[in-house]
Scaffold this motif. Structure first.
Motif, PDB file in Angstrom:
ATOM      1  N   UNK A  48       0.842  -1.192   0.000  1.00  0.00           N
ATOM      2  CA  UNK A  48       0.000   0.000   0.000  1.00  0.00           C
ATOM      3  C   UNK A  48       0.879   1.243   0.000  1.00  0.00           C
ATOM      4  N   UNK A  49       0.600   2.152  -0.913  1.00  0.00           N
ATOM      5  CA  UNK A  49       1.332   3.408  -1.018  1.00  0.00           C
ATOM      6  C   UNK A  49       0.335   4.559  -0.921  1.00  0.00           C
ATOM      7  N   UNK A  50       0.636   5.523  -0.061  1.00  0.00           N
ATOM      8  CA  UNK A  50      -0.193   6.721   0.045  1.00  0.00           C
ATOM      9  C   UNK A  50       0.461   7.834  -0.771  1.00  0.00           C
ATOM     10  N   UNK A  51      -0.255   8.320  -1.757  1.00  0.00           N
ATOM     11  CA  UNK A  51       0.287   9.413  -2.567  1.00  0.00           C
ATOM     12  C   UNK A  51       0.292  10.709  -1.768  1.00  0.00           C
ATOM     13  N   UNK A  52       1.134  11.638  -2.185  1.00  0.00           N
ATOM     14  CA  UNK A  52       1.198  12.926  -1.512  1.00  0.00           C
ATOM     15  C   UNK A  52      -0.064  13.748  -1.798  1.00  0.00           C
ATOM     16  N   UNK A  53      -0.414  14.593  -0.853  1.00  0.00           N
ATOM     17  CA  UNK A  53      -1.467  15.568  -1.107  1.00  0.00           C
ATOM     18  C   UNK A  53      -0.998  16.550  -2.190  1.00  0.00           C
ATOM     19  N   UNK A  54      -1.925  17.148  -2.893  1.00  0.00           N
ATOM     20  CA  UNK A  54      -1.544  18.088  -3.947  1.00  0.00           C
ATOM     21  C   UNK A  54      -2.585  19.190  -4.053  1.00  0.00           C
TER      22      UNK A  54
END
Length: 226
Positions: free
Chosen positions: A152-158
């Motif tokens: 599981x990978x959490x992408x950065x907020x943008x």
């Protein structure tokens, strides 16, 4: 990246419940809140597919999620700044859940907010609009083709920013310039959106003359030579 189709997709069915309320406590202020609850079977969603294509690009594909729940609240505040313009503030909280795999749905943010401003600069006769959107982290589930192990990978907020300026040139012409995604957000793996884009243009609106108007125009402008 590449998006692959899926001929085995099943149609999704859903049961939906929404409850909304709107209020205008002042002539310049408008408020809205909307709550929603969705139970979905065979949700048509997208997912990260194992491995990469022959050119090394990330593979996305459409899949069915057996049973999913999507619920949340949307809120909006609109404030009219007298003759100066309009300000809009929005916030969306979305809880999405894959009941079969007991995890959040892929690529969906829990929080999303936006702010937009529309105003006019009187002494320059310019209309200006700007919109900023902020999106929270999103989960992605990556599968290694060699081991079939999932991580599981959490992408950065943008956040993104769009802006536009426009000025009328008479009654029929308008010149404008602007930019989309001025923050240049995006990456090829988790956020494949177009990069910063700047533009300038001229637009016009012209109504064709009716037949009688054309004849009258020709008659009035024609003078025979002596």
């Amino acid at each position: 990246y590449v998006v692959e189709g899926n001929p085995d997709l099943k149609p999704e069915t859903s049961s939906n419940l929404q409850l909304g309320i709107e209020s205008q406590p002042h002539t310049l202020l408008w408020l809205s809140v909307n709550a929603f609850y969705n139970e979905i079977e065979n949700l048509v969603d997208y997912a990260t597919l194992p491995g990469s294509d022959p050119e090394g690009r990330v593979r996305y594909g459409y899949v069915n999620v057996d049973t999913a729940r999507i619920q949340g609240v949307e809120s909006l505040v609109r404030l009219r700044l007298q003759d100066a313009g309009t300000l809009r503030l929005g916030l969306t909280v979305t809880d999405s859940w894959d009941r079969g795999k007991e995890r959040a749905l892929e690529g969906r943010a829990f929080l999303r907010s936006n702010i937009s401003v529309t105003t006019r600069i009187p002494f320059l006769d310019i209309r200006a609009t700007a919109r900023a959107t902020a999106v929270g982290p999103r989960p992605f589930y990556l599968v290694e083709a060699s081991t079939s192990e999932e991580s599981t990978v959490m992408s950065d907020a943008y956040w993104t920013l769009d802006a536009r300026l426009a000025r009328s040139l008479g009654q029929s012409l308008e010149i404008f310039l602007g930019g989309d995604n001025l923050s240049n957000a995006g990456d090829p793996r988790y956020l494949p959106i177009p990069p910063r884009f700047l533009y300038v243009g001229l637009s016009g609106a012209f109504s064709p003359l009716a037949k009688n108007d054309i004849s009258e125009s020709i008659d009035s402008s024609f003078s025979p030579l002596n």
